[in-house]
Write an enzyme that holds these catalytic residues in place. Structure first.
Site, short mmCIF file in Angstrom:
data_model
loop_
_atom_site.label_atom_id
_atom_site.label_comp_id
_atom_site.label_asym_id
_atom_site.label_seq_id
_atom_site.Cartn_x
_atom_site.Cartn_y
_atom_site.Cartn_z
N THR A 1 -13.13 -2.38 -9.18
CA THR A 1 -14.27 -2.22 -10.09
C THR A 1 -13.91 -1.20 -11.16
O THR A 1 -13.57 -0.05 -10.85
CB THR A 1 -15.50 -1.73 -9.29
OG1 THR A 1 -15.74 -2.66 -8.23
CG2 THR A 1 -16.72 -1.59 -10.17
N ASP B 1 0.86 -1.18 0.00
CA ASP B 1 0.00 0.00 0.00
C ASP B 1 0.90 1.23 0.00
O ASP B 1 2.10 1.13 0.24
CB ASP B 1 -0.95 0.00 1.21
CG ASP B 1 -2.19 0.84 0.96
OD1 ASP B 1 -3.27 0.27 0.76
OD2 ASP B 1 -2.08 2.09 0.94
N LYS C 1 -20.24 -6.84 -12.65
CA LYS C 1 -20.16 -6.12 -11.38
C LYS C 1 -21.12 -4.92 -11.38
O LYS C 1 -21.91 -4.73 -10.45
CB LYS C 1 -18.71 -5.67 -11.16
CG LYS C 1 -18.49 -4.78 -9.97
CD LYS C 1 -18.71 -5.51 -8.67
CE LYS C 1 -18.73 -4.54 -7.50
NZ LYS C 1 -19.12 -5.18 -6.26
N GLY D 1 -26.01 3.86 0.72
CA GLY D 1 -24.80 4.70 0.69
C GLY D 1 -23.61 3.81 0.47
O GLY D 1 -23.72 2.76 -0.17
N CYS E 1 -19.69 1.87 -2.81
CA CYS E 1 -19.92 1.13 -4.07
C CYS E 1 -21.18 1.53 -4.83
O CYS E 1 -21.08 2.01 -5.96
CB CYS E 1 -19.91 -0.36 -3.80
SG CYS E 1 -18.28 -0.96 -3.34
N ASN F 1 -24.55 -4.49 -8.94
CA ASN F 1 -24.74 -3.39 -7.99
C ASN F 1 -25.88 -2.46 -8.40
O ASN F 1 -26.65 -2.00 -7.58
CB ASN F 1 -23.44 -2.58 -7.84
CG ASN F 1 -22.54 -3.19 -6.78
OD1 ASN F 1 -22.87 -4.24 -6.22
ND2 ASN F 1 -21.43 -2.55 -6.49
#
Ligand code: NAD
Length: 445
Positions: free
Chosen positions: A128, A33, A218, A272, A275, A222
Protein backbone atom coordinates in the site's frame (compact mmCIF):
# COMPACT_ATOMS: atom_id res chain seq x y z
CA UNK A 1 -0.92 -20.69 -22.36
CA UNK A 2 2.34 -21.12 -20.43
CA UNK A 3 2.33 -19.87 -16.87
CA UNK A 4 4.82 -17.06 -16.27
CA UNK A 5 7.40 -17.46 -13.52
CA UNK A 6 6.79 -15.12 -10.63
CA UNK A 7 9.03 -13.59 -7.98
CA UNK A 8 7.65 -12.10 -4.77
CA UNK A 9 9.65 -9.73 -2.61
CA UNK A 10 8.63 -9.56 1.06
CA UNK A 11 7.07 -12.57 2.77
CA UNK A 12 4.69 -11.00 5.26
CA UNK A 13 0.94 -11.61 5.28
CA UNK A 14 0.51 -10.26 1.76
CA UNK A 15 3.65 -11.70 0.15
CA UNK A 16 3.36 -15.19 1.62
CA UNK A 17 -0.37 -15.48 0.90
CA UNK A 18 0.20 -14.35 -2.69
CA UNK A 19 3.08 -16.83 -3.03
CA UNK A 20 1.20 -19.87 -1.77
CA UNK A 21 -1.97 -18.93 -3.64
CA UNK A 22 -0.16 -18.74 -7.01
CA UNK A 23 1.85 -21.89 -6.36
CA UNK A 24 -1.34 -23.76 -5.34
CA UNK A 25 -2.46 -23.32 -8.96
CA UNK A 26 0.74 -24.47 -10.59
CA UNK A 27 2.69 -21.19 -10.87
CA UNK A 28 6.38 -21.41 -10.07
CA UNK A 29 7.36 -18.88 -7.39
CA UNK A 30 10.68 -17.64 -6.14
CA UNK A 31 10.21 -15.57 -3.02
CA UNK A 32 12.63 -13.33 -1.13
CA UNK A 33 12.79 -11.89 2.35
CA UNK A 34 15.52 -10.26 4.44
CA UNK A 35 14.67 -12.10 7.64
CA UNK A 36 16.55 -15.41 7.89
CA UNK A 37 14.32 -16.76 10.64
CA UNK A 38 11.20 -16.20 8.51
CA UNK A 39 12.80 -17.71 5.38
CA UNK A 40 14.00 -20.81 7.28
CA UNK A 41 10.58 -21.34 8.86
CA UNK A 42 8.81 -20.95 5.51
CA UNK A 43 11.19 -23.38 3.80
CA UNK A 44 10.37 -25.84 6.60
CA UNK A 45 6.65 -25.54 5.86
CA UNK A 46 5.63 -23.21 8.69
CA UNK A 47 4.49 -19.60 8.39
CA UNK A 48 5.93 -17.36 11.10
CA UNK A 49 2.47 -15.94 11.85
CA UNK A 50 -0.88 -17.56 12.58
CA UNK A 51 -3.32 -17.52 9.70
CA UNK A 52 -5.97 -20.17 8.95
CA UNK A 53 -5.04 -22.58 6.10
CA UNK A 54 -1.67 -21.02 5.37
CA UNK A 55 0.51 -23.88 6.63
CA UNK A 56 -1.42 -26.44 4.55
CA UNK A 57 -1.05 -24.31 1.43
CA UNK A 58 2.62 -23.75 2.18
CA UNK A 59 3.40 -27.43 2.71
CA UNK A 60 1.69 -28.31 -0.57
CA UNK A 61 3.62 -25.62 -2.47
CA UNK A 62 6.93 -26.93 -1.10
CA UNK A 63 5.99 -30.55 -1.78
CA UNK A 64 5.09 -29.71 -5.38
CA UNK A 65 8.43 -27.88 -5.75
CA UNK A 66 6.62 -24.73 -6.84
CA UNK A 67 7.81 -22.40 -4.09
CA UNK A 68 11.37 -21.58 -3.27
CA UNK A 69 12.29 -18.93 -0.67
CA UNK A 70 15.64 -17.23 -0.56
CA UNK A 71 17.37 -14.75 1.70
CA UNK A 72 18.14 -11.36 0.14
CA UNK A 73 18.55 -12.74 -3.40
CA UNK A 74 16.34 -10.16 -5.11
CA UNK A 75 18.42 -9.80 -8.26
CA UNK A 76 18.59 -13.54 -8.82
CA UNK A 77 14.83 -13.81 -8.25
CA UNK A 78 14.12 -11.11 -10.84
CA UNK A 79 16.46 -12.68 -13.39
CA UNK A 80 14.70 -16.02 -12.92
CA UNK A 81 11.14 -14.73 -13.34
CA UNK A 82 8.98 -12.69 -15.70
CA UNK A 83 6.81 -10.89 -13.16
CA UNK A 84 7.87 -9.48 -9.77
CA UNK A 85 5.44 -8.56 -7.00
CA UNK A 86 6.64 -6.10 -4.37
CA UNK A 87 4.96 -6.88 -1.03
CA UNK A 88 7.27 -5.34 1.56
CA UNK A 89 5.92 -3.35 4.50
CA UNK A 90 5.10 0.35 4.31
CA UNK A 91 4.86 1.19 8.01
CA UNK A 92 3.92 4.54 9.53
CA UNK A 93 6.53 7.11 10.35
CA UNK A 94 6.16 9.01 13.66
CA UNK A 95 4.16 11.78 11.92
CA UNK A 96 1.77 9.24 10.34
CA UNK A 97 3.12 9.40 6.80
CA UNK A 98 4.25 6.11 5.25
CA UNK A 99 7.84 5.01 5.38
CA UNK A 100 8.99 4.02 1.92
CA UNK A 101 12.47 2.86 2.94
CA UNK A 102 11.84 -0.87 2.35
CA UNK A 103 10.13 -0.32 -0.96
CA UNK A 104 12.93 1.99 -2.14
CA UNK A 105 15.57 -0.57 -1.14
CA UNK A 106 13.92 -3.44 -3.02
CA UNK A 107 13.08 -1.30 -6.04
CA UNK A 108 16.76 -0.40 -6.41
CA UNK A 109 17.71 -4.10 -6.31
CA UNK A 110 15.04 -4.96 -8.85
CA UNK A 111 16.29 -2.17 -11.14
CA UNK A 112 19.87 -3.47 -10.94
CA UNK A 113 18.62 -6.87 -12.07
CA UNK A 114 16.56 -5.31 -14.89
CA UNK A 115 19.74 -3.76 -16.22
CA UNK A 116 21.07 -7.24 -16.95
CA UNK A 117 17.82 -8.60 -18.27
CA UNK A 118 17.37 -9.20 -21.96
CA UNK A 119 13.62 -9.82 -21.85
CA UNK A 120 10.62 -7.69 -20.87
CA UNK A 121 9.80 -7.84 -17.15
CA UNK A 122 6.72 -6.66 -15.26
CA UNK A 123 6.98 -5.15 -11.77
CA UNK A 124 3.79 -5.10 -9.70
CA UNK A 125 3.49 -2.98 -6.55
CA UNK A 126 1.22 -4.79 -4.07
CA UNK A 127 2.32 -2.83 -1.01
CA UNK A 128 0.00 0.00 0.00
CA UNK A 129 1.53 3.31 -1.12
CA UNK A 130 0.08 6.80 -1.27
CA UNK A 131 -1.04 8.22 -4.65
CA UNK A 132 1.71 8.99 -7.12
CA UNK A 133 4.34 6.87 -5.35
CA UNK A 134 4.36 4.27 -8.16
CA UNK A 135 4.55 6.66 -11.11
CA UNK A 136 7.11 8.97 -9.51
CA UNK A 137 9.36 7.44 -6.81
CA UNK A 138 9.21 3.77 -7.85
CA UNK A 139 9.28 4.44 -11.58
CA UNK A 140 12.19 6.88 -11.21
CA UNK A 141 14.29 4.42 -9.19
CA UNK A 142 13.58 1.64 -11.69
CA UNK A 143 14.57 3.79 -14.69
CA UNK A 144 17.61 5.35 -12.99
CA UNK A 145 19.24 2.07 -11.87
CA UNK A 146 18.26 -0.05 -14.85
CA UNK A 147 18.98 2.51 -17.56
CA UNK A 148 15.78 1.33 -19.22
CA UNK A 149 12.42 2.92 -20.00
CA UNK A 150 9.25 2.14 -18.13
CA UNK A 151 6.45 1.09 -20.49
CA UNK A 152 8.96 0.20 -23.19
CA UNK A 153 11.70 -2.05 -21.76
CA UNK A 154 9.85 -3.09 -18.61
CA UNK A 155 6.32 -2.77 -17.27
CA UNK A 156 4.97 -1.35 -14.02
CA UNK A 157 1.60 -1.89 -12.33
CA UNK A 158 0.03 -0.87 -9.05
CA UNK A 159 -2.21 -3.65 -7.78
CA UNK A 160 -3.40 -2.97 -4.22
CA UNK A 161 -4.15 -5.89 -1.93
CA UNK A 162 -7.45 -6.23 -0.05
CA UNK A 163 -7.00 -9.48 1.90
CA UNK A 164 -8.08 -9.49 5.53
CA UNK A 165 -5.91 -11.11 8.16
CA UNK A 166 -7.83 -14.00 9.69
CA UNK A 167 -9.24 -14.99 6.28
CA UNK A 168 -6.26 -14.08 4.13
CA UNK A 169 -6.09 -17.29 2.07
CA UNK A 170 -9.83 -17.34 1.45
CA UNK A 171 -9.72 -13.69 0.40
CA UNK A 172 -6.74 -14.23 -1.90
CA UNK A 173 -8.46 -17.16 -3.61
CA UNK A 174 -11.80 -15.28 -3.92
CA UNK A 175 -11.28 -11.51 -4.02
CA UNK A 176 -14.27 -9.19 -4.51
CA UNK A 177 -12.40 -7.28 -7.20
CA UNK A 178 -8.96 -6.69 -8.65
CA UNK A 179 -7.72 -3.15 -9.08
CA UNK A 180 -5.17 -2.96 -11.79
CA UNK A 181 -3.35 0.35 -12.09
CA UNK A 182 -1.05 0.83 -15.05
CA UNK A 183 0.09 3.80 -17.06
CA UNK A 184 0.70 1.78 -20.24
CA UNK A 185 -1.41 -0.80 -22.01
CA UNK A 186 1.19 -3.58 -22.25
CA UNK A 187 1.71 -3.68 -18.45
CA UNK A 188 -2.04 -3.66 -17.81
CA UNK A 189 -2.68 -6.49 -20.28
CA UNK A 190 0.15 -8.64 -18.90
CA UNK A 191 -1.19 -8.45 -15.34
CA UNK A 192 -4.78 -8.91 -16.46
CA UNK A 193 -3.76 -12.08 -18.34
CA UNK A 194 -1.96 -13.38 -15.26
CA UNK A 195 -5.09 -13.01 -13.15
CA UNK A 196 -7.28 -14.53 -15.84
CA UNK A 197 -4.92 -17.51 -15.96
CA UNK A 198 -5.10 -17.76 -12.19
CA UNK A 199 -8.84 -17.29 -11.59
CA UNK A 200 -10.12 -18.62 -14.95
CA UNK A 201 -13.94 -18.85 -14.85
CA UNK A 202 -13.99 -17.25 -11.41
CA UNK A 203 -12.11 -14.12 -12.39
CA UNK A 204 -13.56 -11.30 -10.27
CA UNK A 205 -14.32 -7.87 -11.75
CA UNK A 206 -11.06 -6.28 -12.88
CA UNK A 207 -10.96 -2.50 -12.74
CA UNK A 208 -8.25 -1.15 -15.01
CA UNK A 209 -7.16 2.36 -14.19
CA UNK A 210 -4.15 4.63 -13.72
CA UNK A 211 -1.58 3.91 -11.01
CA UNK A 212 -2.54 6.87 -8.75
CA UNK A 213 -6.22 5.92 -8.99
CA UNK A 214 -5.33 2.35 -7.99
CA UNK A 215 -3.32 3.67 -5.06
CA UNK A 216 -6.24 5.82 -3.96
CA UNK A 217 -8.74 2.93 -4.32
CA UNK A 218 -6.93 1.15 -1.51
CA UNK A 219 -6.86 4.15 0.84
CA UNK A 220 -10.44 5.11 0.02
CA UNK A 221 -11.68 1.57 0.79
CA UNK A 222 -9.86 1.21 4.09
CA UNK A 223 -10.75 4.74 5.19
CA UNK A 224 -14.40 4.11 4.39
CA UNK A 225 -14.47 0.90 6.43
CA UNK A 226 -12.74 2.70 9.31
CA UNK A 227 -15.30 5.49 8.99
CA UNK A 228 -18.17 2.98 9.28
CA UNK A 229 -16.62 1.61 12.47
CA UNK A 230 -16.03 5.02 14.05
CA UNK A 231 -19.51 6.05 12.98
CA UNK A 232 -21.26 3.12 14.67
CA UNK A 233 -19.04 3.57 17.73
CA UNK A 234 -20.18 7.20 17.89
CA UNK A 235 -23.81 6.07 17.85
CA UNK A 236 -22.95 3.42 20.48
CA UNK A 237 -21.41 6.05 22.72
CA UNK A 238 -24.63 8.08 22.38
CA UNK A 239 -26.70 4.94 23.18
CA UNK A 240 -24.66 4.49 26.33
CA UNK A 241 -26.08 7.79 27.59
CA UNK A 242 -29.73 7.01 26.78
CA UNK A 243 -31.53 4.46 29.00
CA UNK A 244 -33.22 1.57 27.20
CA UNK A 245 -31.33 1.91 23.96
CA UNK A 246 -29.46 -0.87 22.20
CA UNK A 247 -26.81 -0.23 19.56
CA UNK A 248 -27.23 -3.81 18.33
CA UNK A 249 -30.81 -3.08 17.30
CA UNK A 250 -29.90 0.30 15.85
CA UNK A 251 -27.17 -1.29 13.73
CA UNK A 252 -29.46 -4.13 12.63
CA UNK A 253 -32.14 -1.67 11.62
CA UNK A 254 -29.62 0.40 9.68
CA UNK A 255 -28.15 -2.70 8.02
CA UNK A 256 -31.44 -3.74 6.46
CA UNK A 257 -31.24 -0.60 4.35
CA UNK A 258 -29.31 -1.91 1.37
CA UNK A 259 -27.77 1.50 0.78
CA UNK A 260 -26.03 1.03 4.13
CA UNK A 261 -25.40 -2.80 4.42
CA UNK A 262 -25.00 -4.56 7.78
CA UNK A 263 -21.25 -5.03 7.42
CA UNK A 264 -18.81 -3.07 9.57
CA UNK A 265 -21.59 -1.86 11.85
CA UNK A 266 -20.47 -3.77 14.93
CA UNK A 267 -19.95 -1.34 17.77
CA UNK A 268 -17.05 -2.01 20.09
CA UNK A 269 -13.72 -0.76 21.30
CA UNK A 270 -12.41 0.25 17.90
CA UNK A 271 -10.34 -1.06 15.02
CA UNK A 272 -6.65 -1.96 15.06
CA UNK A 273 -4.21 -3.95 12.97
CA UNK A 274 -1.49 -3.04 10.55
CA UNK A 275 -3.75 -1.42 7.95
CA UNK A 276 -6.70 0.76 9.04
CA UNK A 277 -4.88 2.95 11.60
CA UNK A 278 -1.83 3.30 9.35
CA UNK A 279 -3.73 3.91 6.13
CA UNK A 280 -6.09 6.53 7.51
CA UNK A 281 -3.19 8.44 9.06
CA UNK A 282 -1.24 8.25 5.81
CA UNK A 283 -4.20 9.59 3.82
CA UNK A 284 -4.69 12.45 6.30
CA UNK A 285 -1.03 13.46 6.00
CA UNK A 286 -0.99 12.97 2.24
CA UNK A 287 -4.08 15.18 1.83
CA UNK A 288 -2.46 17.85 3.99
CA UNK A 289 0.57 17.81 1.71
CA UNK A 290 -1.86 18.45 -1.14
CA UNK A 291 -3.26 21.38 0.83
CA UNK A 292 -6.50 19.65 1.82
CA UNK A 293 -7.38 19.11 5.47
CA UNK A 294 -9.72 16.14 5.81
CA UNK A 295 -11.80 16.89 8.89
CA UNK A 296 -13.82 13.70 8.38
CA UNK A 297 -10.79 11.39 8.36
CA UNK A 298 -9.17 13.23 11.27
CA UNK A 299 -12.33 12.66 13.34
CA UNK A 300 -12.53 8.98 12.37
CA UNK A 301 -8.96 8.53 13.57
CA UNK A 302 -9.48 10.47 16.81
CA UNK A 303 -12.68 8.58 17.67
CA UNK A 304 -10.82 5.33 17.20
CA UNK A 305 -7.87 6.34 19.35
CA UNK A 306 -10.26 7.09 22.24
CA UNK A 307 -12.62 4.16 21.77
CA UNK A 308 -10.57 1.44 23.58
CA UNK A 309 -10.59 3.67 26.67
CA UNK A 310 -14.41 3.41 26.73
CA UNK A 311 -13.88 -0.08 28.20
CA UNK A 312 -12.04 1.43 31.15
CA UNK A 313 -14.59 4.21 31.53
CA UNK A 314 -17.28 1.52 31.81
CA UNK A 315 -15.16 -0.50 34.23
CA UNK A 316 -14.74 2.55 36.46
CA UNK A 317 -18.52 2.88 36.80
CA UNK A 318 -18.12 -0.27 38.95
CA UNK A 319 -14.61 0.04 40.40
CA UNK A 320 -13.57 3.65 40.66
CA UNK A 321 -10.09 3.12 42.03
CA UNK A 322 -8.30 0.43 40.02
CA UNK A 323 -5.13 0.46 42.13
CA UNK A 324 -4.09 -3.13 42.99
CA UNK A 325 -7.30 -4.45 41.44
CA UNK A 326 -6.95 -7.76 39.58
CA UNK A 327 -8.23 -7.35 36.03
CA UNK A 328 -8.52 -10.12 33.42
CA UNK A 329 -8.16 -9.31 29.72
CA UNK A 330 -9.77 -11.83 27.37
CA UNK A 331 -8.29 -11.55 23.88
CA UNK A 332 -5.25 -9.57 22.78
CA UNK A 333 -4.92 -9.72 18.99
CA UNK A 334 -6.49 -6.88 17.03
CA UNK A 335 -9.12 -9.29 15.70
CA UNK A 336 -9.84 -13.02 15.99
CA UNK A 337 -8.02 -15.68 13.92
CA UNK A 338 -4.74 -13.80 13.85
CA UNK A 339 -1.83 -13.50 16.26
CA UNK A 340 -1.09 -9.97 15.06
CA UNK A 341 -0.76 -7.40 17.84
CA UNK A 342 0.01 -4.41 15.60
CA UNK A 343 -2.09 -1.44 16.79
CA UNK A 344 -4.33 -3.77 18.82
CA UNK A 345 -6.80 -1.94 21.11
CA UNK A 346 -5.63 -4.34 23.88
CA UNK A 347 -2.33 -2.42 24.02
CA UNK A 348 -4.08 0.89 24.78
CA UNK A 349 -6.33 -0.76 27.39
CA UNK A 350 -3.55 -2.65 29.16
CA UNK A 351 -1.22 0.35 29.25
CA UNK A 352 -3.96 2.56 30.72
CA UNK A 353 -4.86 -0.06 33.34
CA UNK A 354 -1.19 -0.42 34.30
CA UNK A 355 -0.92 3.34 34.67
CA UNK A 356 -3.92 3.24 37.00
CA UNK A 357 -2.12 0.67 39.16
CA UNK A 358 -4.18 -2.41 38.20
CA UNK A 359 -2.73 -5.93 38.12
CA UNK A 360 -3.34 -7.58 34.76
CA UNK A 361 -3.72 -11.17 33.64
CA UNK A 362 -4.31 -11.84 29.95
CA UNK A 363 -5.43 -14.69 27.75
CA UNK A 364 -5.35 -15.07 23.99
CA UNK A 365 -5.47 -18.35 22.01
CA UNK A 366 -2.74 -17.27 19.56
CA UNK A 367 -1.26 -13.84 20.33
CA UNK A 368 0.46 -14.47 23.69
CA UNK A 369 3.93 -14.90 22.17
CA UNK A 370 3.63 -11.56 20.37
CA UNK A 371 2.11 -9.89 23.45
CA UNK A 372 5.09 -11.04 25.57
CA UNK A 373 7.38 -9.04 23.28
CA UNK A 374 5.37 -5.90 24.16
CA UNK A 375 4.52 -6.32 27.85
CA UNK A 376 7.30 -8.72 28.94
CA UNK A 377 6.80 -9.28 32.70
CA UNK A 378 4.55 -6.29 33.38
CA UNK A 379 1.51 -8.58 33.18
CA UNK A 380 0.62 -12.23 33.82
CA UNK A 381 -0.17 -14.66 30.98
CA UNK A 382 -2.84 -17.31 31.46
CA UNK A 383 -3.16 -20.53 29.46
CA UNK A 384 -6.97 -20.60 29.34
CA UNK A 385 -9.87 -18.14 29.69
CA UNK A 386 -10.83 -19.74 33.03
CA UNK A 387 -7.30 -19.43 34.44
CA UNK A 388 -7.35 -15.81 33.26
CA UNK A 389 -10.55 -14.82 35.10
CA UNK A 390 -9.89 -16.89 38.25
CA UNK A 391 -10.18 -14.72 41.40
CA UNK A 392 -10.26 -11.50 39.41
CA UNK A 393 -12.12 -8.35 40.40
CA UNK A 394 -13.29 -7.72 36.83
CA UNK A 395 -12.66 -8.75 33.27
CA UNK A 396 -12.65 -6.98 29.92
CA UNK A 397 -13.44 -8.81 26.68
CA UNK A 398 -11.20 -7.30 24.02
CA UNK A 399 -11.15 -9.78 21.09
CA UNK A 400 -14.10 -11.84 19.87
CA UNK A 401 -12.39 -15.24 19.67
CA UNK A 402 -14.93 -18.06 19.39
CA UNK A 403 -13.73 -19.75 22.59
CA UNK A 404 -14.39 -16.52 24.50
CA UNK A 405 -17.85 -16.28 22.93
CA UNK A 406 -18.60 -19.73 24.36
CA UNK A 407 -18.09 -18.71 28.01
CA UNK A 408 -21.19 -19.08 30.19
CA UNK A 409 -22.43 -17.00 33.11
CA UNK A 410 -21.44 -19.86 35.44
CA UNK A 411 -17.81 -19.67 34.27
CA UNK A 412 -17.61 -16.07 35.47
CA UNK A 413 -19.72 -16.56 38.62
CA UNK A 414 -17.83 -19.64 39.77
CA UNK A 415 -14.33 -18.36 39.05
CA UNK A 416 -14.18 -14.61 39.52
CA UNK A 417 -13.95 -12.81 42.84
CA UNK A 418 -16.68 -10.50 41.56
CA UNK A 419 -18.28 -11.24 38.18
CA UNK A 420 -17.90 -7.79 36.63
CA UNK A 421 -17.69 -8.19 32.86
CA UNK A 422 -17.02 -5.38 30.43
CA UNK A 423 -17.81 -6.75 26.99
CA UNK A 424 -15.89 -4.61 24.55
CA UNK A 425 -17.09 -6.64 21.56
CA UNK A 426 -20.72 -7.29 22.49
CA UNK A 427 -20.35 -11.06 22.14
CA UNK A 428 -22.20 -12.39 25.20
CA UNK A 429 -25.95 -12.67 25.64
CA UNK A 430 -27.06 -9.38 27.17
CA UNK A 431 -30.29 -10.57 28.87
CA UNK A 432 -28.76 -13.68 30.38
CA UNK A 433 -25.54 -12.04 31.56
CA UNK A 434 -27.32 -8.96 32.92
CA UNK A 435 -29.45 -11.24 35.10
CA UNK A 436 -26.58 -13.29 36.50
CA UNK A 437 -23.53 -11.00 36.53
CA UNK A 438 -22.54 -7.35 36.48
CA UNK A 439 -22.48 -7.18 32.71
CA UNK A 440 -21.74 -3.96 30.86
CA UNK A 441 -21.37 -3.71 27.14
CA UNK A 442 -20.66 -0.88 24.73
CA UNK A 443 -23.80 0.87 23.49
CA UNK A 444 -26.48 -0.85 25.54
CA UNK A 445 -27.89 0.15 28.88
P1 NAD B 1 4.69 -7.42 6.86
O1 NAD B 1 5.36 -6.41 7.69
O2 NAD B 1 3.96 -8.56 7.51
O3 NAD B 1 5.74 -8.10 5.86
C1 NAD B 1 6.65 -7.38 5.09
C2 NAD B 1 7.82 -8.32 4.79
O4 NAD B 1 8.75 -7.65 3.96
C3 NAD B 1 8.58 -8.76 6.04
O5 NAD B 1 8.63 -10.17 6.11
C4 NAD B 1 9.95 -8.13 5.87
O6 NAD B 1 10.98 -8.91 6.44
C5 NAD B 1 10.05 -8.06 4.35
N1 NAD B 1 11.06 -7.13 3.86
C6 NAD B 1 11.41 -5.90 4.33
N2 NAD B 1 12.43 -5.39 3.62
C7 NAD B 1 12.74 -6.32 2.68
C8 NAD B 1 13.72 -6.37 1.66
N3 NAD B 1 14.60 -5.38 1.47
N4 NAD B 1 13.76 -7.48 0.89
C9 NAD B 1 12.90 -8.49 1.07
N5 NAD B 1 11.94 -8.50 2.04
C10 NAD B 1 11.88 -7.42 2.82
O7 NAD B 1 3.73 -6.65 5.89
P2 NAD B 1 2.29 -7.09 5.34
O8 NAD B 1 1.29 -7.02 6.43
O9 NAD B 1 2.42 -8.31 4.52
O10 NAD B 1 2.00 -5.83 4.38
C11 NAD B 1 2.75 -5.61 3.20
C12 NAD B 1 2.11 -4.45 2.45
O11 NAD B 1 0.77 -4.80 2.06
C13 NAD B 1 1.97 -3.17 3.27
O12 NAD B 1 2.11 -2.08 2.43
C14 NAD B 1 0.55 -3.24 3.81
O13 NAD B 1 0.01 -1.97 4.08
C15 NAD B 1 -0.17 -3.88 2.64
N6 NAD B 1 -1.35 -4.67 3.03
C16 NAD B 1 -1.37 -5.43 4.15
C17 NAD B 1 -2.50 -6.17 4.48
C18 NAD B 1 -2.57 -6.98 5.75
O14 NAD B 1 -3.67 -7.38 6.13
N7 NAD B 1 -1.47 -7.26 6.43
C19 NAD B 1 -3.62 -6.13 3.64
C20 NAD B 1 -3.56 -5.36 2.47
C21 NAD B 1 -2.42 -4.64 2.18
Amino acid sequence: MQKPKISIIGLGYVGLCTAVAFSSRGFSIVAVDVDKKKVDMINNGKAYFYEPQIDDFLKKSLKDNLLYCTLNQIQKAVLNSEITFIAVGTPSKKNGSIDLKYIKQVTKQIAKALKNKKTYHLIVVKSTVTPQTTNTIIKNILEKYSNKRCGVDFGLCMNPEFLRQGSAIKDTMNPDRIILGADDQKSANMLENLYKQFYRKNTPPIIKTTTPTAELCKYASNSFLATKISYINTIANICQKIPNTNIGIVAKAMGFDNRISPKFLRAGIGYGGSCFPKDIKALIIHSKKLNYKSQLLESVDKININQPLKAIELLQTQIKDLKQKQIAILGLSFKPNTDDMREAPSIIIINDLLEKGAKITVYDPKATTNAKKIFVDKIQYAKSPIECIKNKDACIIVTEWSEIKKLKTQDFKKNMKTPIIIDGRRILDFQEFKKETTYITIGQS
